[in-house]
Design an enzyme around this catalytic site. Structure first.
Site, mmCIF file in Angstrom:
data_model
loop_
_atom_site.group_PDB
_atom_site.id
_atom_site.type_symbol
_atom_site.label_atom_id
_atom_site.label_comp_id
_atom_site.label_asym_id
_atom_site.label_seq_id
_atom_site.Cartn_x
_atom_site.Cartn_y
_atom_site.Cartn_z
ATOM 1 N N SER A 25 0.796 -1.214 0.000
ATOM 2 C CA SER A 25 0.000 0.000 0.000
ATOM 3 C C SER A 25 0.836 1.275 0.000
ATOM 4 O O SER A 25 2.054 1.246 -0.021
ATOM 5 C CB SER A 25 -0.954 0.031 1.194
ATOM 6 O OG SER A 25 -0.222 0.190 2.395
ATOM 7 N N TYR A 58 -2.984 0.621 -3.255
ATOM 8 C CA TYR A 58 -4.175 1.157 -2.601
ATOM 9 C C TYR A 58 -3.743 2.098 -1.492
ATOM 10 O O TYR A 58 -2.616 2.014 -0.988
ATOM 11 C CB TYR A 58 -5.078 0.038 -2.064
ATOM 12 C CG TYR A 58 -4.420 -0.869 -1.059
ATOM 13 C CD1 TYR A 58 -4.544 -0.636 0.308
ATOM 14 C CD2 TYR A 58 -3.660 -1.958 -1.471
ATOM 15 C CE1 TYR A 58 -3.937 -1.468 1.236
ATOM 16 C CE2 TYR A 58 -3.048 -2.798 -0.554
ATOM 17 C CZ TYR A 58 -3.187 -2.546 0.797
ATOM 18 O OH TYR A 58 -2.576 -3.364 1.703
ATOM 19 N N GLY A 73 5.824 -2.020 0.734
ATOM 20 C CA GLY A 73 5.832 -3.308 0.055
ATOM 21 C C GLY A 73 6.630 -3.242 -1.232
ATOM 22 O O GLY A 73 7.578 -2.465 -1.363
ATOM 23 N N ALA A 74 6.249 -4.061 -2.194
ATOM 24 C CA ALA A 74 6.977 -4.130 -3.465
ATOM 25 C C ALA A 74 7.060 -2.770 -4.151
ATOM 26 O O ALA A 74 8.045 -2.467 -4.839
ATOM 27 C CB ALA A 74 6.311 -5.147 -4.385
#
Length: 126
Positions: A25, A58, A73-74
């Site tokens: 996110s 998101y 995250g990624a």
């Protein structure tokens, strides 16, 4: 006919954190989310002005007033602290509604100071 329209935009916010090991996110100051009409958990597209990366994730809320923009995250591989981003959300609506629609746009400068809000993107001049 259904059209996909710009709903909300955070223009030139600066990345304050990038956490590869967070579960994903983009954390965004609650005040910024409200300025652009973006809801928590809403899908967003992010455009990195500094490196040209474009990616989707998101939104999650960061502490109100914190000025945080944290890419997690990624997606943290797509942005570094200090990079300028354009964050957009989109909405689908009928052709008739689209012709009356105005997005919520929030413009930022410096260390994520909100400069102004608008209901349109300015016309590009020659």
């Amino acid at each position: 006919m259904i059209r996909t329209m710009l709903q909300g935009k955070l223009h030139r916010v600066k990345v304050t954190q990038a956490d590869l090991h967070y579960e994903g996110s983009c954390a965004i100051d609650q005040d910024f989310l409200e300025a652009a009409g973006i809801l928590e958990y809403e899908a967003i597209d992010i455009y990195n002005v500094d490196n040209g990366q474009r990616f989707s994730t998101y939104a999650i809320a960061a502490e109100r007033g914190s000025r945080i923009i944290s890419v997690n995250g990624a997606a943290a591989r797509c942005a570094c602290v200090g990079d300028k981003l354009i964050i957009c959300s989109y909405v689908q609506m009928s052709d008739a509604a689209a012709r009356l629609h105005h997005p919520k746009v929030a413009y930022f400068e410096g260390e994520n100071q909100l400069q102004r809000k608008a209901k349109a993107v300015p016309v590009q001049v020659a």
